[in-house]
Design a protein around this motif. Structure first.
Motif, short mmCIF file in Angstrom:
data_model
loop_
_atom_site.label_atom_id
_atom_site.label_comp_id
_atom_site.label_asym_id
_atom_site.label_seq_id
_atom_site.Cartn_x
_atom_site.Cartn_y
_atom_site.Cartn_z
N GLU A 140 0.82 -1.22 0.00
CA GLU A 140 0.00 0.00 0.00
C GLU A 140 0.85 1.27 0.00
O GLU A 140 0.51 2.25 -0.64
CB GLU A 140 -0.93 -0.04 1.22
N ARG A 141 1.99 1.22 0.69
CA ARG A 141 2.83 2.41 0.84
C ARG A 141 3.75 2.64 -0.36
O ARG A 141 3.97 3.78 -0.77
CB ARG A 141 3.67 2.27 2.11
N PHE A 142 4.29 1.57 -0.94
CA PHE A 142 5.39 1.73 -1.88
C PHE A 142 5.14 1.24 -3.31
O PHE A 142 5.98 1.45 -4.17
CB PHE A 142 6.63 1.01 -1.34
N SER A 143 4.03 0.58 -3.58
CA SER A 143 3.87 -0.07 -4.88
C SER A 143 3.88 0.90 -6.05
O SER A 143 4.22 0.52 -7.17
CB SER A 143 2.57 -0.90 -4.91
N ASP A 144 3.51 2.16 -5.83
CA ASP A 144 3.49 3.14 -6.92
C ASP A 144 4.88 3.61 -7.31
O ASP A 144 5.05 4.22 -8.37
CB ASP A 144 2.66 4.36 -6.52
N HIS A 145 5.88 3.37 -6.44
CA HIS A 145 7.19 3.99 -6.64
C HIS A 145 8.32 3.00 -6.93
O HIS A 145 9.36 3.40 -7.46
CB HIS A 145 7.59 4.80 -5.40
N PRO A 185 1.42 -10.93 -13.97
CA PRO A 185 1.94 -10.19 -15.14
C PRO A 185 2.84 -9.03 -14.71
O PRO A 185 2.42 -8.14 -13.98
CB PRO A 185 0.67 -9.68 -15.82
N LEU A 186 4.10 -9.09 -15.16
CA LEU A 186 5.08 -8.04 -14.87
C LEU A 186 5.77 -7.67 -16.18
O LEU A 186 6.93 -8.02 -16.41
CB LEU A 186 6.10 -8.52 -13.83
N PRO A 187 5.08 -6.97 -17.06
CA PRO A 187 5.61 -6.71 -18.41
C PRO A 187 6.87 -5.86 -18.43
O PRO A 187 7.62 -5.89 -19.41
CB PRO A 187 4.45 -6.01 -19.12
N LYS A 188 7.14 -5.10 -17.35
CA LYS A 188 8.33 -4.25 -17.33
C LYS A 188 9.53 -4.92 -16.66
O LYS A 188 10.62 -4.34 -16.64
CB LYS A 188 8.02 -2.94 -16.60
N LEU A 189 9.34 -6.12 -16.14
CA LEU A 189 10.44 -6.78 -15.43
C LEU A 189 11.54 -7.18 -16.41
O LEU A 189 11.30 -7.85 -17.40
CB LEU A 189 9.93 -8.02 -14.71
N GLU A 190 12.76 -6.74 -16.11
CA GLU A 190 13.92 -7.03 -16.95
C GLU A 190 14.92 -7.93 -16.25
O GLU A 190 15.70 -8.62 -16.90
CB GLU A 190 14.60 -5.72 -17.37
N LEU A 191 14.94 -7.91 -14.92
CA LEU A 191 15.91 -8.68 -14.15
C LEU A 191 15.18 -9.52 -13.12
O LEU A 191 14.37 -9.00 -12.36
CB LEU A 191 16.91 -7.74 -13.47
N LEU A 192 15.47 -10.83 -13.11
CA LEU A 192 14.85 -11.73 -12.15
C LEU A 192 15.89 -12.71 -11.64
O LEU A 192 16.51 -13.44 -12.41
CB LEU A 192 13.69 -12.51 -12.81
N TRP A 193 16.10 -12.70 -10.31
CA TRP A 193 17.02 -13.64 -9.68
C TRP A 193 16.22 -14.54 -8.76
O TRP A 193 15.58 -14.08 -7.80
CB TRP A 193 18.10 -12.89 -8.88
N LEU A 194 16.27 -15.85 -9.03
CA LEU A 194 15.63 -16.87 -8.20
C LEU A 194 16.65 -17.94 -7.84
O LEU A 194 16.38 -19.14 -7.92
CB LEU A 194 14.43 -17.49 -8.94
N ALA A 249 1.39 -10.70 -4.66
CA ALA A 249 1.29 -9.29 -4.27
C ALA A 249 2.05 -8.38 -5.21
O ALA A 249 1.76 -7.17 -5.27
CB ALA A 249 1.80 -9.12 -2.84
N LEU A 250 2.98 -8.92 -5.97
CA LEU A 250 3.78 -8.08 -6.88
C LEU A 250 2.94 -7.52 -8.03
O LEU A 250 3.41 -6.65 -8.75
CB LEU A 250 4.95 -8.87 -7.43
N VAL A 251 1.73 -8.01 -8.20
CA VAL A 251 0.87 -7.50 -9.27
C VAL A 251 0.61 -6.01 -9.09
O VAL A 251 0.32 -5.30 -10.06
CB VAL A 251 -0.47 -8.28 -9.31
N HIS A 252 0.73 -5.51 -7.87
CA HIS A 252 0.48 -4.09 -7.60
C HIS A 252 1.69 -3.20 -7.92
O HIS A 252 1.55 -1.98 -7.97
CB HIS A 252 0.09 -3.89 -6.14
N PHE A 253 2.86 -3.80 -8.13
CA PHE A 253 4.07 -3.03 -8.41
C PHE A 253 4.16 -2.83 -9.92
O PHE A 253 4.86 -3.56 -10.63
CB PHE A 253 5.30 -3.74 -7.86
N LYS A 254 3.46 -1.82 -10.41
CA LYS A 254 3.28 -1.62 -11.84
C LYS A 254 4.57 -1.26 -12.57
O LYS A 254 4.67 -1.42 -13.78
CB LYS A 254 2.24 -0.53 -12.09
N HIS A 255 5.55 -0.71 -11.85
CA HIS A 255 6.78 -0.23 -12.49
C HIS A 255 7.98 -1.11 -12.20
O HIS A 255 9.12 -0.72 -12.49
CB HIS A 255 7.07 1.20 -12.03
N LEU A 256 7.76 -2.31 -11.67
CA LEU A 256 8.86 -3.17 -11.25
C LEU A 256 9.69 -3.62 -12.45
O LEU A 256 9.17 -4.21 -13.40
CB LEU A 256 8.31 -4.38 -10.50
N THR A 257 10.99 -3.36 -12.38
CA THR A 257 11.91 -3.80 -13.43
C THR A 257 12.93 -4.81 -12.92
O THR A 257 13.54 -5.52 -13.74
CB THR A 257 12.67 -2.61 -14.04
#
Length: 264
Positions: free
Chosen positions: A81-86, A127-136, A102-110
């Motif tokens: 609620e506090r940080f997902s927009d940023h 769906p995270l269409p802007k995600l460019e880097l993923l470490w698992l 919950a990451l569905v709310h992080f619209k700008h996550l790269t």
């Protein structure tokens, strides 16, 4: 490999958009009520709230949020609620997270770092269409198929992907052979056209071409084409049970290594 040093300057700038999710705070219970998802309520550690509140301005300015080593089972809703927009970069490593809805709310996550969590192939990213880097790295992913295909649908623009230390990513360190490692690498590369870096190595043009040759042709063509090491049926009649036998061997059912779930 340090994610902050390597990719700190690789995050593209994005315009701010309002979050479509409707999230409200239930003060009496100290929890968030989310009308978009049905995630269970989770008690938020007080020290985590204090830490997040104290660094709130810095987080919003930098676009980075670190929740590593917080013994979390999911992303706290107060944080959403506090940080997902940023947030463009989030570090969830060394927690107990198995669900990333919950990451569905992080619209700008790269960039998402989620190393050392009990994440399995049953965990599907939203769906995270802007995600460019993923470490698992060092999670519990034991099967590539069909998980990688679903990952591609959720994150079609990945450029950096690290899956080291998972059972589905064979290497010398977890008992995998070089052939198994090569299968794994080429299969993953074939699914992500924009991938530049897989695990600890850059994706080369030769690897991309070989991945396309092996995995992008029609499936039955790979089975029956003599040039691919499959069953030759071009000049002879072949019974369907022969094809079934070949299919079984491709999925590792006959060689005792079906846990690798590797394809040819």
């Amino acid at each position: 490999m340090d994610s902050n040093d390597l990719f700190a300057n690789s995050l593209p700038s994005t315009s701010t958009a309002s979050d479509e999710g409707v999230i409200s705070v239930d003060v009496s219970r100290g929890a968030l009520v989310d009308s978009m998802t049905d995630m269970s309520e989770t008690a938020i550690p007080p020290d985590l709230i204090i830490s997040a509140e104290a660094s709130g301005e810095n987080v919003e300015d930098s676009g980075k949020l670190t929740l590593a080593y917080e013994r979390l089972y999911e992303v706290p809703r107060t944080i959403v609620e506090r940080f997902s927009d940023h947030i463009k970069y989030i570090d969830l490593s060394h927690n107990k997270i198995t669900n990333l809805d919950a990451l569905v709310h992080f619209k700008h996550l790269t960039s998402l770092i989620a190393d050392h969590n009990p994440i399995t192939e049953n965990c599907i990213l939203p769906p995270l269409p802007k995600l460019e880097l993923l470490w698992l790295n060092h999670c519990k992913i034991s099967s590539l198929y069909p998980w990688v295909g679903k990952l591609k649908d959720s994150c079609p623009n990945l450029q950096y992907l690290c899956l080291m230390g998972n059972p589905a990513a064979p290497s010398y360190f977890n008992g995998g052979t070089f052939y198994e490692y090569l299968q794994y690498r080429l299969f993953v590369i074939s699914q992500f056209p924009s991938l530049n870096h897989l695990d600890d190595r850059k994706v080369t043009d030769d690897q991309r071409a070989e991945a396309h040759r092996l995995y992008k042709r029609p499936f039955l063509e790979r089975i029956i084409n003599p040039g691919s090491g499959g069953i030759s049926i071009l000049n002879s009649s072949v019974k369907w049970n022969n094809v079934q036998t070949k299919l079984a061997s491709l999925w590792g059912k006959d060689n005792g290594r079906n846990n690798r779930n590797l394809l040819i």
